[in-house]
Write an enzyme that holds these catalytic residues in place. Structure first.
Site, PDB file in Angstrom:
ATOM      1  N   ARG A 232      13.657  20.184   8.172  1.00 48.69           N
ATOM      2  CA  ARG A 232      12.498  19.558   7.494  1.00 48.69           C
ATOM      3  C   ARG A 232      11.167  20.455   8.179  1.00 48.69           C
ATOM      4  O   ARG A 232      11.236  20.490   9.465  1.00 48.69           O
ATOM      5  CB  ARG A 232      12.117  18.124   7.738  1.00 48.69           C
ATOM      6  CG  ARG A 232      12.895  17.327   6.428  1.00 48.69           C
ATOM      7  CD  ARG A 232      12.625  17.501   5.115  1.00 48.69           C
ATOM      8  NE  ARG A 232      13.151  16.784   4.255  1.00 48.69           N
ATOM      9  CZ  ARG A 232      14.411  17.255   3.810  1.00 48.69           C
ATOM     10  NH1 ARG A 232      15.143  18.480   3.886  1.00 48.69           N
ATOM     11  NH2 ARG A 232      14.916  16.205   2.791  1.00 48.69           N
ATOM     12  N   GLU A 260       4.713  21.739   2.548  1.00 45.70           N
ATOM     13  CA  GLU A 260       5.780  22.702   1.757  1.00 45.70           C
ATOM     14  C   GLU A 260       5.113  22.163   0.240  1.00 45.70           C
ATOM     15  O   GLU A 260       5.137  21.193   0.054  1.00 45.70           O
ATOM     16  CB  GLU A 260       6.920  21.962   1.974  1.00 45.70           C
ATOM     17  CG  GLU A 260       8.187  22.918   1.271  1.00 45.70           C
ATOM     18  CD  GLU A 260       9.620  22.296   1.752  1.00 45.70           C
ATOM     19  OE1 GLU A 260       9.629  22.438   2.983  1.00 45.70           O
ATOM     20  OE2 GLU A 260      10.324  22.079   0.893  1.00 45.70           O
ATOM     21  N   HIS A 279      13.155  26.065   0.068  1.00 43.15           N
ATOM     22  CA  HIS A 279      13.861  24.730   0.241  1.00 43.15           C
ATOM     23  C   HIS A 279      15.087  25.059  -0.647  1.00 43.15           C
ATOM     24  O   HIS A 279      15.258  24.098  -1.619  1.00 43.15           O
ATOM     25  CB  HIS A 279      13.013  23.628  -0.097  1.00 43.15           C
ATOM     26  CG  HIS A 279      13.541  22.210   0.547  1.00 43.15           C
ATOM     27  ND1 HIS A 279      12.615  21.349   1.047  1.00 43.15           N
ATOM     28  CD2 HIS A 279      14.669  21.966   0.452  1.00 43.15           C
ATOM     29  CE1 HIS A 279      13.519  20.247   1.579  1.00 43.15           C
ATOM     30  NE2 HIS A 279      14.728  20.458   1.277  1.00 43.15           N
TER      31      HIS A 279
HETATM   32  N1  LIG Z   1      17.051  22.554   3.376  1.00 43.14           N
HETATM   33  C1  LIG Z   1      17.727  21.425   2.558  1.00 43.14           C
HETATM   34  O1  LIG Z   1      17.935  22.155   1.355  1.00 43.14           O
HETATM   35  C2  LIG Z   1      18.403  20.551   3.404  1.00 43.14           C
HETATM   36  C3  LIG Z   1      19.451  19.542   2.702  1.00 43.14           C
HETATM   37  C4  LIG Z   1      19.866  18.696   3.302  1.00 43.14           C
HETATM   38  C5  LIG Z   1      19.477  18.113   4.217  1.00 43.14           C
HETATM   39  N2  LIG Z   1      18.423  18.829   5.075  1.00 43.14           N
HETATM   40  C6  LIG Z   1      17.791  18.360   6.164  1.00 43.14           C
HETATM   41  O2  LIG Z   1      18.707  18.715   7.473  1.00 43.14           O
HETATM   42  C7  LIG Z   1      18.650  17.939   8.300  1.00 43.14           C
HETATM   43  C8  LIG Z   1      20.034  17.274   8.861  1.00 43.14           C
HETATM   44  O3  LIG Z   1      20.415  16.468   7.651  1.00 43.14           O
HETATM   45  P1  LIG Z   1      21.642  15.414   7.768  1.00 43.14           P
HETATM   46  O4  LIG Z   1      21.941  14.934   6.509  1.00 43.14           O
HETATM   47  O5  LIG Z   1      22.675  16.200   8.610  1.00 43.14           O
HETATM   48  O6  LIG Z   1      21.193  14.384   9.031  1.00 43.14           O
HETATM   49  P2  LIG Z   1      21.764  13.086   9.498  1.00 43.14           P
HETATM   50  O7  LIG Z   1      21.278  12.038   8.844  1.00 43.14           O
HETATM   51  O8  LIG Z   1      23.498  13.313   9.514  1.00 43.14           O
HETATM   52  O9  LIG Z   1      21.155  13.183  10.840  1.00 43.14           O
HETATM   53  C9  LIG Z   1      21.414  11.900  12.010  1.00 43.14           C
HETATM   54  C10 LIG Z   1      21.496  12.623  13.220  1.00 43.14           C
HETATM   55  O10 LIG Z   1      20.407  13.413  13.779  1.00 43.14           O
HETATM   56  C11 LIG Z   1      20.575  13.440  15.208  1.00 43.14           C
HETATM   57  N3  LIG Z   1      19.017  13.135  15.758  1.00 43.14           N
HETATM   58  C12 LIG Z   1      18.474  12.083  15.502  1.00 43.14           C
HETATM   59  N4  LIG Z   1      17.305  12.155  16.314  1.00 43.14           N
HETATM   60  C13 LIG Z   1      17.343  13.136  16.919  1.00 43.14           C
HETATM   61  C14 LIG Z   1      16.578  13.905  17.898  1.00 43.14           C
HETATM   62  N5  LIG Z   1      15.207  13.528  18.165  1.00 43.14           N
HETATM   63  N6  LIG Z   1      16.820  14.968  18.313  1.00 43.14           N
HETATM   64  C15 LIG Z   1      17.987  15.635  18.040  1.00 43.14           C
HETATM   65  N7  LIG Z   1      18.864  15.032  17.234  1.00 43.14           N
HETATM   66  C16 LIG Z   1      18.396  13.989  16.552  1.00 43.14           C
HETATM   67  C17 LIG Z   1      21.457  12.138  15.726  1.00 43.14           C
HETATM   68  O11 LIG Z   1      22.731  12.724  16.023  1.00 43.14           O
HETATM   69  C18 LIG Z   1      21.666  11.422  14.373  1.00 43.14           C
HETATM   70  O12 LIG Z   1      22.727  10.581  14.256  1.00 43.14           O
HETATM   71  C19 LIG Z   1      17.528  16.763   8.079  1.00 43.14           C
HETATM   72  O13 LIG Z   1      16.161  17.095   8.581  1.00 43.14           O
HETATM   73  C20 LIG Z   1      17.548  16.798   6.313  1.00 43.14           C
HETATM   74  O14 LIG Z   1      16.389  16.488   5.954  1.00 43.14           O
HETATM   75  C21 LIG Z   1      17.708  19.957   4.374  1.00 43.14           C
END
Ligand SMILES: NC(=O)c1ccc[n+]([C@@H]2O[C@H](COP(=O)([O-])OP(=O)(O)OC[C@H]3O[C@@H](n4cnc5c(N)ncnc54)[C@H](O)[C@@H]3O)[C@@H](O)[C@H]2O)c1
Length: 321
Positions: A232, A260, A279
């Site tokens: 993000r 964004e 994105h």
């Molecule tokens: N670009 C895109 O199209 C796209 C698509 C999907 C997700 N995303 C983004 O990708 C990222 C990951 O998504 P996800 O579904 O794998 O997340 P997720 O919900 O699986 O992530 C949760 C985990 O993040 C870690 N975390 C929490 N706080 C943290 C911190 N302060 N420092 C480091 N790690 C920490 C922890 O391990 C937690 O369990 C998110 O920001 C999401 O919004 C982007």
């Protein structure tokens, strides 16, 4: 969900499967007022991008509701805490949305390791680097911020790559034992920036991750390092990164920005060492059906009384995307 994405999320074969499993309300709803009777009789709401908020008022009109199955990633903008308070199961298709982000990130790591943007820009000016001046991936140190589902997928793919990547991880929720199991070295964010050739951001957008990548940490990166952000935009100080890239010190691969979309005249659009994408790392186009397929599988599991694979628990909300 938004009517314009219905056929992408649930193309005809998936609709047929869903219709065979349940009585499906024939219209896609964007406002609860459009079908109060359907809401009153629904056991399951299948939601997606653009679905109306499920708050206390909506729940008061849905006395039978037992599950919300979201055919998209984060449920945070769609479901209020009252849903869990009332014992309703919540599932998201974030696992299905993660898969293309993992692949996209891997592709980007390879581009970054080759310093592809610089080579492409120089090529445009007629310059072909001699062999001695070229960059490769072998032995590169990749810093992964966040062992999220996407972060873990990236770690697994890096470990399997033939390049012998050294992987550093910064994540306050991961223990040393778990880091050992993942095959990564657990470090502080500062150490990660000091030692990485490529930093890739995969933590959720939370109050404590706002500008986790700030000017000071960017300053810890060595000249020629790269920053990848598919998470993000709010996690990275866009203006600080812009300054580093404009100075030619860092490369950046950004699928997300703050704000964004980025305004048309923003310097990041023009820098030859920045790849800016709108994105597009998550499910797009033909991949969107994966979200629908995941949701229909969840409906089937729910009907069989099996655990939901994409279950979202209220207790995890403070640390997940
Ligand atoms: N670009 C895109 O199209 C796209 C698509 C999907 C997700 N995303 C983004 O990708 C990222 C990951 O998504 P996800 O579904 O794998 O997340 P997720 O919900 O699986 O992530 C949760 C985990 O993040 C870690 N975390 C929490 N706080 C943290 C911190 N302060 N420092 C480091 N790690 C920490 C922890 O391990 C937690 O369990 C998110 O920001 C999401 O919004 C982007």
């Amino acid at each position: 969900m938004r009517p314009d994405i219905l056929d992408l999320v649930l193309p005809a074969p998936l609709r047929t499967r869903l219709d065979a499993l349940a009585d499906v309300h024939p219209a896609v709803l964007t406002r609860w007022d459009d079908a109060p009777a359907a809401l009153a009789s629904a056991d399951v709401l299948l939601t997606g991008w653009g679905s109306p908020l499920i708050d206390a008022a909506a729940l008061d009109r849905a006395p039978k509701l037992a599950a919300v199955i979201h055919a998209a990633g984060s449920v945070k903008g769609h479901v209020r805490p009252e849903v869990w308070d009332r014992g309703i199961a919540v599932s998201s298709a974030a696992d299905a949305n993660a898969a293309p982000v993992i692949e996209f990130t891997l592709a980007t790591v390879w581009l970054a390791a080759r310093r592809t943007l610089g080579a492409a820009a120089a090529y445009g000016h007629g310059h072909v680097p001699d062999f001695a001046g070229r960059h490769g991936a072998d032995g590169a140190t990749v810093g992964v911020i966040g062992a999220s589902r996407i972060g873990r997928g990236v770690v697994a793919r890096l470990a399997a790559a033939p390049a012998g990547f050294r992987v550093l991880l910064a994540d306050p929720y991961v223990s040393r034992a778990e880091a050992d199991r993942l095959g990564v070295e657990l470090v502080t964010p500062d150490e990660l920036f000091r030692r990485s050739d490529i930093v890739t951001v995969h933590a959720p957008d939370l109050p404590e991750t706002h500008h986790l990548v700030d000017a000071r940490r960017l300053g810890l990166l060595h000249d020629g390092a790269a920053v990848i952000n598919t998470a993000r935009g709010r996690l990275v100080d866009t203006e600080a990164l812009t300054r580093e890239c404009a100075a030619g010190r860092l490369d950046a691969y950004l699928d997300v920005t703050e704000p964004e979309p980025l305004p048309a005249g923003h310097p990041l659009h023009r820098l030859p060492n920045v790849l800016l994408t709108p994105h597009i790392a998550g499910c797009q186009g033909t991949e969107v059906r994966r979200l629908g397929a995941y949701a229909v599988d969840e409906v089937e599991r729910w009907l069989r009384g099996e655990p939901l694979l994409g279950a979202v628990r209220a207790g995890d909300l403070a640390r997940i995307a």
